[in-house]
Design an enzyme around this catalytic site. Structure first.
Site, PDB file in Angstrom:
ATOM      1  N   ALA A  42       0.863  -1.180   0.000  1.00 55.62           N
ATOM      2  CA  ALA A  42       0.000   0.000   0.000  1.00 55.62           C
ATOM      3  C   ALA A  42       0.899   1.230   0.000  1.00 55.62           C
ATOM      4  O   ALA A  42       2.076   1.149   0.338  1.00 55.62           O
ATOM      5  CB  ALA A  42      -0.864  -0.021   1.248  1.00 55.62           C
ATOM      6  N   GLY A  83       0.718  -5.167   0.839  1.00 54.75           N
ATOM      7  CA  GLY A  83      -0.534  -5.240   0.094  1.00 54.75           C
ATOM      8  C   GLY A  83      -0.364  -5.927  -1.256  1.00 54.75           C
ATOM      9  O   GLY A  83      -1.298  -6.551  -1.772  1.00 54.75           O
ATOM     10  N   GLU A  86      -0.648  -9.431  -0.523  1.00 51.63           N
ATOM     11  CA  GLU A  86      -2.043  -9.736  -0.165  1.00 51.63           C
ATOM     12  C   GLU A  86      -2.909  -9.890  -1.423  1.00 51.63           C
ATOM     13  O   GLU A  86      -3.775 -10.751  -1.498  1.00 51.63           O
ATOM     14  CB  GLU A  86      -2.591  -8.641   0.767  1.00 51.63           C
ATOM     15  CG  GLU A  86      -2.031  -8.829   2.182  1.00 51.63           C
ATOM     16  CD  GLU A  86      -2.313  -7.689   3.121  1.00 51.63           C
ATOM     17  OE1 GLU A  86      -2.175  -6.528   2.689  1.00 51.63           O
ATOM     18  OE2 GLU A  86      -2.671  -7.950   4.284  1.00 51.63           O
ATOM     19  N   GLU A 106       5.119  -4.989   6.895  1.00 51.80           N
ATOM     20  CA  GLU A 106       4.284  -4.042   7.651  1.00 51.80           C
ATOM     21  C   GLU A 106       4.736  -3.848   9.084  1.00 51.80           C
ATOM     22  O   GLU A 106       4.697  -2.746   9.630  1.00 51.80           O
ATOM     23  CB  GLU A 106       2.815  -4.511   7.655  1.00 51.80           C
ATOM     24  CG  GLU A 106       2.076  -4.260   6.361  1.00 51.80           C
ATOM     25  CD  GLU A 106       2.216  -5.396   5.360  1.00 51.80           C
ATOM     26  OE1 GLU A 106       3.184  -6.177   5.479  1.00 51.80           O
ATOM     27  OE2 GLU A 106       1.380  -5.506   4.453  1.00 51.80           O
TER      28      GLU A 106
HETATM   29  C1  LIG Z   1      -6.619   2.401   6.882  1.00 57.06           C
HETATM   30  C2  LIG Z   1      -5.932   1.719   5.788  1.00 57.06           C
HETATM   31  C3  LIG Z   1      -5.728   0.229   6.021  1.00 57.06           C
HETATM   32  C4  LIG Z   1      -4.926  -0.269   4.897  1.00 57.06           C
HETATM   33  C5  LIG Z   1      -4.452  -1.679   5.056  1.00 57.06           C
HETATM   34  C6  LIG Z   1      -3.451  -1.892   4.017  1.00 57.06           C
HETATM   35  C7  LIG Z   1      -2.662  -3.149   4.215  1.00 57.06           C
HETATM   36  C8  LIG Z   1      -1.411  -3.046   3.473  1.00 57.06           C
HETATM   37  C9  LIG Z   1      -0.383  -2.393   4.025  1.00 57.06           C
HETATM   38  C10 LIG Z   1       0.874  -2.224   3.291  1.00 57.06           C
HETATM   39  O1  LIG Z   1       1.099  -2.707   2.215  1.00 57.06           O
HETATM   40  S1  LIG Z   1       1.989  -1.254   4.108  1.00 57.06           S
HETATM   41  C11 LIG Z   1       3.352  -1.190   2.998  1.00 57.06           C
HETATM   42  C12 LIG Z   1       4.103  -2.447   2.984  1.00 57.06           C
HETATM   43  N1  LIG Z   1       5.253  -2.313   2.128  1.00 57.06           N
HETATM   44  C13 LIG Z   1       6.376  -1.827   2.555  1.00 57.06           C
HETATM   45  O2  LIG Z   1       6.546  -1.485   3.713  1.00 57.06           O
HETATM   46  C14 LIG Z   1       7.446  -1.740   1.512  1.00 57.06           C
HETATM   47  C15 LIG Z   1       8.334  -0.633   1.840  1.00 57.06           C
HETATM   48  N2  LIG Z   1       9.316  -0.450   0.791  1.00 57.06           N
HETATM   49  C16 LIG Z   1      10.473  -1.121   0.751  1.00 57.06           C
HETATM   50  O3  LIG Z   1      10.754  -2.008   1.528  1.00 57.06           O
HETATM   51  C17 LIG Z   1      11.452  -0.702  -0.308  1.00 57.06           C
HETATM   52  O4  LIG Z   1      11.102   0.582  -0.702  1.00 57.06           O
HETATM   53  C18 LIG Z   1      11.472  -1.624  -1.544  1.00 57.06           C
HETATM   54  C19 LIG Z   1      10.102  -1.837  -2.121  1.00 57.06           C
HETATM   55  C20 LIG Z   1      12.087  -2.967  -1.138  1.00 57.06           C
HETATM   56  C21 LIG Z   1      12.367  -0.975  -2.631  1.00 57.06           C
HETATM   57  O5  LIG Z   1      13.623  -0.676  -2.083  1.00 57.06           O
HETATM   58  P1  LIG Z   1      14.622   0.287  -2.900  1.00 57.06           P
HETATM   59  O6  LIG Z   1      15.862   0.341  -2.069  1.00 57.06           O
HETATM   60  O7  LIG Z   1      14.700  -0.150  -4.289  1.00 57.06           O
HETATM   61  O8  LIG Z   1      13.928   1.708  -2.945  1.00 57.06           O
HETATM   62  P2  LIG Z   1      13.617   2.721  -1.764  1.00 57.06           P
HETATM   63  O9  LIG Z   1      14.643   3.792  -1.753  1.00 57.06           O
HETATM   64  O10 LIG Z   1      13.385   1.994  -0.484  1.00 57.06           O
HETATM   65  O11 LIG Z   1      12.207   3.314  -2.230  1.00 57.06           O
HETATM   66  C22 LIG Z   1      12.095   4.093  -3.429  1.00 57.06           C
HETATM   67  C23 LIG Z   1      11.065   5.170  -3.219  1.00 57.06           C
HETATM   68  O12 LIG Z   1       9.795   4.549  -3.049  1.00 57.06           O
HETATM   69  C24 LIG Z   1       9.188   4.980  -1.814  1.00 57.06           C
HETATM   70  N3  LIG Z   1       8.405   3.885  -1.281  1.00 57.06           N
HETATM   71  C25 LIG Z   1       8.766   2.595  -1.170  1.00 57.06           C
HETATM   72  N4  LIG Z   1       7.774   1.865  -0.670  1.00 57.06           N
HETATM   73  C26 LIG Z   1       6.750   2.707  -0.468  1.00 57.06           C
HETATM   74  C27 LIG Z   1       5.420   2.545   0.027  1.00 57.06           C
HETATM   75  N5  LIG Z   1       4.947   1.348   0.394  1.00 57.06           N
HETATM   76  N6  LIG Z   1       4.626   3.627   0.103  1.00 57.06           N
HETATM   77  C28 LIG Z   1       5.072   4.842  -0.292  1.00 57.06           C
HETATM   78  N7  LIG Z   1       6.321   5.067  -0.787  1.00 57.06           N
HETATM   79  C29 LIG Z   1       7.132   4.004  -0.863  1.00 57.06           C
HETATM   80  C30 LIG Z   1      10.399   5.333  -0.934  1.00 57.06           C
HETATM   81  O13 LIG Z   1      10.021   6.204   0.076  1.00 57.06           O
HETATM   82  C31 LIG Z   1      11.333   5.969  -1.938  1.00 57.06           C
HETATM   83  O14 LIG Z   1      10.862   7.286  -2.159  1.00 57.06           O
HETATM   84  P3  LIG Z   1      11.881   8.493  -2.449  1.00 57.06           P
HETATM   85  O15 LIG Z   1      12.841   8.538  -1.291  1.00 57.06           O
HETATM   86  O16 LIG Z   1      12.547   8.155  -3.728  1.00 57.06           O
HETATM   87  O17 LIG Z   1      11.006   9.697  -2.499  1.00 57.06           O
END
Ligand SMILES: CCCCCCC/C=C/C(=O)SCCNC(=O)CCNC(=O)[C@H](O)C(C)(C)COP(=O)(O)OP(=O)(O)OC[C@H]1O[C@@H](n2cnc3c(N)ncnc32)[C@H](O)[C@@H]1OP(=O)(O)O
Length: 477
Positions: A42, A83, A86, A106
């Site tokens: 997400a 997500g 999921e 998460e």
């Molecule tokens: C009330 C609402 C209920 C909702 C329920 C929803 C259930 C689901 C929940 C979720 O899915 S929570 C999110 C789970 N996922 C994560 O936590 C993934 C987090 N990301 C990472 O681990 C890494 O980014 C990556 C995917 C492994 C990629 O790593 P890499 O080193 O290639 O790049 P990064 O420098 O880490 O990221 C690039 C860029 O992207 C932004 N970003 C990454 N993931 C997210 C995200 N999930 N949401 C928003 N933004 C994300 C990160 O901040 C970087 O941004 P910039 O610094 O370039 O601006």
């Protein structure tokens, strides 16, 4: 590029599945991420905004996929996280490139997989694997995922082509046995034992954190309750976590962690074009809670410290406190007794500022009083060598006003630690209108050396106080 499940991506998936089901020409559906990866979850930036609850929410998308009358295959390459995974669990089949990775990170942002992940995964992989993966935010490679029954096929060629071929083979197969919500959890009989073992691990490895415990409870619910009831409970748990301070701090730190190394000032100076100086020795002024905690951070990082406190009794007490804090680390196996002694060997206490003549950096941590701080900075300016950086741990006072008491405002900055400084990984690095880029670079680099997990984050202009704040690091919970 299908990378983060923004609202418009959820909407696209939802509509796409419905359209494909209505289209007589379509016999199977493949979900694949455009570009390099499957969705990584997400959109964390969307949390706490209207977009996160705007229909279709992730669970509604998942239900549409699972209830599809035509087989849905997720074709995973890159990473399927949170997500994204999921969504894949709602599909009837999952195939993946051999070098793909899947996971539920998460918990690392203080949440649980709240779109039915905690209730679906155990039905596929079994409880033990699900508990481990979810409560510790572990990512696993495709081969492991295949071994644990999460994937149906590994691919080493063109993933889309292989997905299409796979689809042709499953067209017409019954789908009910592929719908996880209709299946039982495999190793349900062991649930209590597995829960206790995992809980003990969580308490040891993730001390003080709420989310890992909620993750385990939610996975346990997948056995103890019906699918629908467990999902309802999962929703309740994620909402509780989402509004809690731990998750707020960890989400903040997620972004801070990533933006810190990219710091940039309005004048164009940035991490790429500004060289930091090496801080070899430091002084800390004030031996109260903050000063002592800061001294601990520094000596633990191997930086020799002169702790200045004019009240000799307080200084003595602080030296004992510091030794006690280090004893605590030894007890927790975070350092050896030998390392503790090495730390204490580089800590000196004194009651006069003139002992700071040779240090590279001073961090003042006396109480919040502008006149007192200005007096100290004026004295430091006279006592310290010209290259010494003069920093204040102030949380509220204007750095410019402190800097103007010296003849080196370019070398004055705020280094704001949060109590207890030796535990909290948040450090706010404040610079005034005259602070030089080299000072900023040095202070940022120094923060990194202190072992904070995150270094720096986005700049925000604090118009009211006319200085810019760079915040870095997070909370060690
Ligand atoms: C009330 C609402 C209920 C909702 C329920 C929803 C259930 C689901 C929940 C979720 O899915 S929570 C999110 C789970 N996922 C994560 O936590 C993934 C987090 N990301 C990472 O681990 C890494 O980014 C990556 C995917 C492994 C990629 O790593 P890499 O080193 O290639 O790049 P990064 O420098 O880490 O990221 C690039 C860029 O992207 C932004 N970003 C990454 N993931 C997210 C995200 N999930 N949401 C928003 N933004 C994300 C990160 O901040 C970087 O941004 P910039 O610094 O370039 O601006």
């Amino acid at each position: 590029m299908l990378k983060v499940l923004h609202h418009h991506v959820r909407e696209g998936l939802f509509e796409g599945i419905k359209r494909a089901n209505a289209d007589e020409q379509v016999r199977a559906i493949v979900i694949i991420g455009e570009g390099k990866t499957f969705p990584c979850g997400a959109d964390i930036r969307e949390f706490h905004t209207h977009a996160s609850v705007k229909e279709p929410v992730l669970t509604a998308v998942g239900h549409t996929i699972e209830n599809s009358g035509k087989p849905v295959i997720s074709a995973i390459h890159g990473t399927a996280l949170g997500g994204g995974l999921e969504i894949a669990l709602c599909c009837h089949y999952r195939i993946a490139s051999e070098n793909a990775r899947i996971g539920f990170p998460e918990v690392l942002i203080g949440l649980l997989p709240g779109a039915e992940g905690t209730v679906r995964l155990p039905r596929l992989s079994g409880l033990a694997f699900a508990m481990d993966m979810i409560a510790f935010g572990k990512q696993v490679n495709a081969k492991d995922a295949f071994r644990h029954g999460i994937l149906d096929k590994l691919c080493n060629g063109n993933i889309l082509e292989e997905a299409k071929q796979f689809a042709t083979k499953v067209i017409g197969q019954p789908l009910d046995s592929r719908r996880l919500s209709r299946l039982d959890v495999k190793d349900a009989a062991n649930v209590d034992l597995l829960f206790e073992v995992a809980l003990a691990q969580v308490k040891r490895k993730s001390r003080g954190q709420i989310a890992p415990i909620y993750c385990l409870k939610s996975v346990r619910n997948s056995v103890r309750m019906s699918f629908d009831k467990a999902v309802e409970e999962e929703q309740r748990l994620i909402m509780e976590l989402m509004t809690g301070y731990q998750s707020t701090a960890l989400q903040y730190s997620f972004f801070a962690d990533r933006s810190a190394p990219k710091w940039r000032l309005p004048c164009g100076a940035s991490v790429h074009n500004t060289k930091p100086s090496r801080i070899e020795t430091a002084g800390v002024i004030g031996a109260g809670t903050m000063g002592s905690g800061i001294a601990v951070c520094l000596i633990r990082a191997g930086v020799p410290v002169i702790l200045v406190e004019k009240n000799k009794k307080m200084l003595e007490k602080a030296m004992k406190t510091i030794s006690g804090i280090l004893d605590g680390s030894v007890k927790l196996n975070r350092m050896t007794s030998e390392q503790k002694e090495q730390c204490l060997a580089i800590l000196k206490g004194t009651s006069t500022l003139d002992k700071l003549s040779n240090v590279d950096m001073v961090i003042e941590a006396v109480y919040e009083n502008l006149e007192l701080k200005r007096e100290i900075f004026a004295q430091l300016d006279k006592v310290c060598k010209p290259s010494t950086l003069l920093c204040s741990n102030t949380s509220t006072l204007d750095i410019d006003k402190i800097a103007s008491a010296t003849n080196r405002p370019d070398k004055v900055a705020g280094t704001h630690f949060f109590a207890p400084a030796f535990i909290m990984k948040l450090m706010e690095n404040v610079y005034g209108t005259k602070t030089s880029p080299a000072t900023v670079a040095t202070v940022m680099e120094f923060g990194r050396r202190l072992g904070k997990e995150l270094e720096a984050t986005k700049e925000e202009i604090k118009n009211i106080r006319l200085h810019l704040t760079v915040t870095f690091c997070t909370i060690d919970l």
